[in-house]
Design a protein around this motif. Structure first.
Motif, PDB file in Angstrom:
ATOM      1  N   LEU A  73      -5.482   5.982   6.622  1.00 16.38           N
ATOM      2  CA  LEU A  73      -6.416   4.805   7.365  1.00 16.38           C
ATOM      3  C   LEU A  73      -6.140   4.899   8.615  1.00 16.38           C
ATOM      4  O   LEU A  73      -6.762   4.591   9.605  1.00 16.38           O
ATOM      5  CB  LEU A  73      -6.174   3.467   6.841  1.00 16.38           C
ATOM      6  N   LEU A  74      -4.885   4.900   9.432  1.00 12.95           N
ATOM      7  CA  LEU A  74      -4.565   5.039  10.793  1.00 12.95           C
ATOM      8  C   LEU A  74      -5.070   6.504  11.056  1.00 12.95           C
ATOM      9  O   LEU A  74      -5.609   6.140  12.310  1.00 12.95           O
ATOM     10  CB  LEU A  74      -2.998   5.303  10.912  1.00 12.95           C
ATOM     11  N   MET A  99       0.831  -1.251   0.010  1.00 15.25           N
ATOM     12  CA  MET A  99      -0.025   0.201   0.158  1.00 15.25           C
ATOM     13  C   MET A  99       1.071   1.198  -0.064  1.00 15.25           C
ATOM     14  O   MET A  99       1.923   1.483   0.679  1.00 15.25           O
ATOM     15  CB  MET A  99      -0.698   0.009   1.248  1.00 15.25           C
ATOM     16  N   ASN A 100       0.206   2.241  -0.528  1.00 16.86           N
ATOM     17  CA  ASN A 100       1.058   3.494  -0.696  1.00 16.86           C
ATOM     18  C   ASN A 100       0.978   3.953   0.871  1.00 16.86           C
ATOM     19  O   ASN A 100       0.098   3.997   1.487  1.00 16.86           O
ATOM     20  CB  ASN A 100       0.296   4.573  -1.463  1.00 16.86           C
ATOM     21  N   ARG A 101       2.181   4.506   0.985  1.00 10.73           N
ATOM     22  CA  ARG A 101       2.565   5.374   2.427  1.00 10.73           C
ATOM     23  C   ARG A 101       1.519   6.214   3.009  1.00 10.73           C
ATOM     24  O   ARG A 101       1.060   6.258   3.784  1.00 10.73           O
ATOM     25  CB  ARG A 101       3.852   5.816   2.647  1.00 10.73           C
ATOM     26  N   SER A 102       0.971   7.226   1.783  1.00 16.79           N
ATOM     27  CA  SER A 102      -0.061   8.384   2.328  1.00 16.79           C
ATOM     28  C   SER A 102      -1.283   7.577   2.837  1.00 16.79           C
ATOM     29  O   SER A 102      -1.940   8.010   3.499  1.00 16.79           O
ATOM     30  CB  SER A 102      -0.175   9.165   1.194  1.00 16.79           C
ATOM     31  N   ILE A 103      -1.701   6.422   1.889  1.00 21.63           N
ATOM     32  CA  ILE A 103      -2.818   5.806   2.143  1.00 21.63           C
ATOM     33  C   ILE A 103      -2.981   4.984   3.671  1.00 21.63           C
ATOM     34  O   ILE A 103      -3.722   5.280   4.395  1.00 21.63           O
ATOM     35  CB  ILE A 103      -3.217   4.513   1.040  1.00 21.63           C
ATOM     36  N   GLN A 104      -1.835   4.393   4.107  1.00 16.81           N
ATOM     37  CA  GLN A 104      -1.446   3.967   5.422  1.00 16.81           C
ATOM     38  C   GLN A 104      -1.543   4.853   6.391  1.00 16.81           C
ATOM     39  O   GLN A 104      -2.456   4.628   7.257  1.00 16.81           O
ATOM     40  CB  GLN A 104      -0.104   3.198   5.487  1.00 16.81           C
ATOM     41  N   ILE A 105      -1.125   6.343   6.346  1.00 22.69           N
ATOM     42  CA  ILE A 105      -1.439   7.286   7.119  1.00 22.69           C
ATOM     43  C   ILE A 105      -2.847   7.699   7.186  1.00 22.69           C
ATOM     44  O   ILE A 105      -3.318   7.925   8.533  1.00 22.69           O
ATOM     45  CB  ILE A 105      -0.527   8.557   6.972  1.00 22.69           C
TER      46      ILE A 105
END
Length: 97
Positions: free
Chosen positions: A9-10, A1-7
């Motif tokens: 979602l968090l 997953m893209n890092r910005s998507i992970q952030i």
């Protein structure tokens, strides 16, 4: 997953958690309150039995939960322990019924 998507979602999960916590005061009560205690009372009270009370309750709180002392109950020096804080699993016996 893209890092910005992970952030994203968090952060979204964190915000949803805060919203749920704000909208459910019972959840806050269970997180921050002391556990309740279970104590038994027998003897000269209206309704002897096992009761669940808030931590820090006294013997008088337990007598009140049990419907109070019977009219013919004799108060003795043993009943002076009713001023003390109860502990989980404690049993109070107050004279005869």
């Amino acid at each position: 997953m893209n890092r910005s998507i992970q952030i994203f979602l968090l952060l979204a999960g964190f915000c949803l958690g805060l919203y749920y916590w704000k909208e459910n005061p019972d959840l806050r009560k269970t997180i921050y309150s002391e556990p309740s205690i279970r104590v038994k009372i027998d003897g000269a009270v209206a309704k002897p039995g096992v009761y669940e009370l808030e931590a820090g309750s006294t013997g008088w709180d337990l007598v009140g939960a049990a419907g109070g002392l019977l009219p013919d109950a004799r108060k003795s020096t043993e009943d002076s322990n009713l001023d003390n804080t109860l502990e989980d699993g404690q049993i109070l016996i107050l004279g005869k019924r």
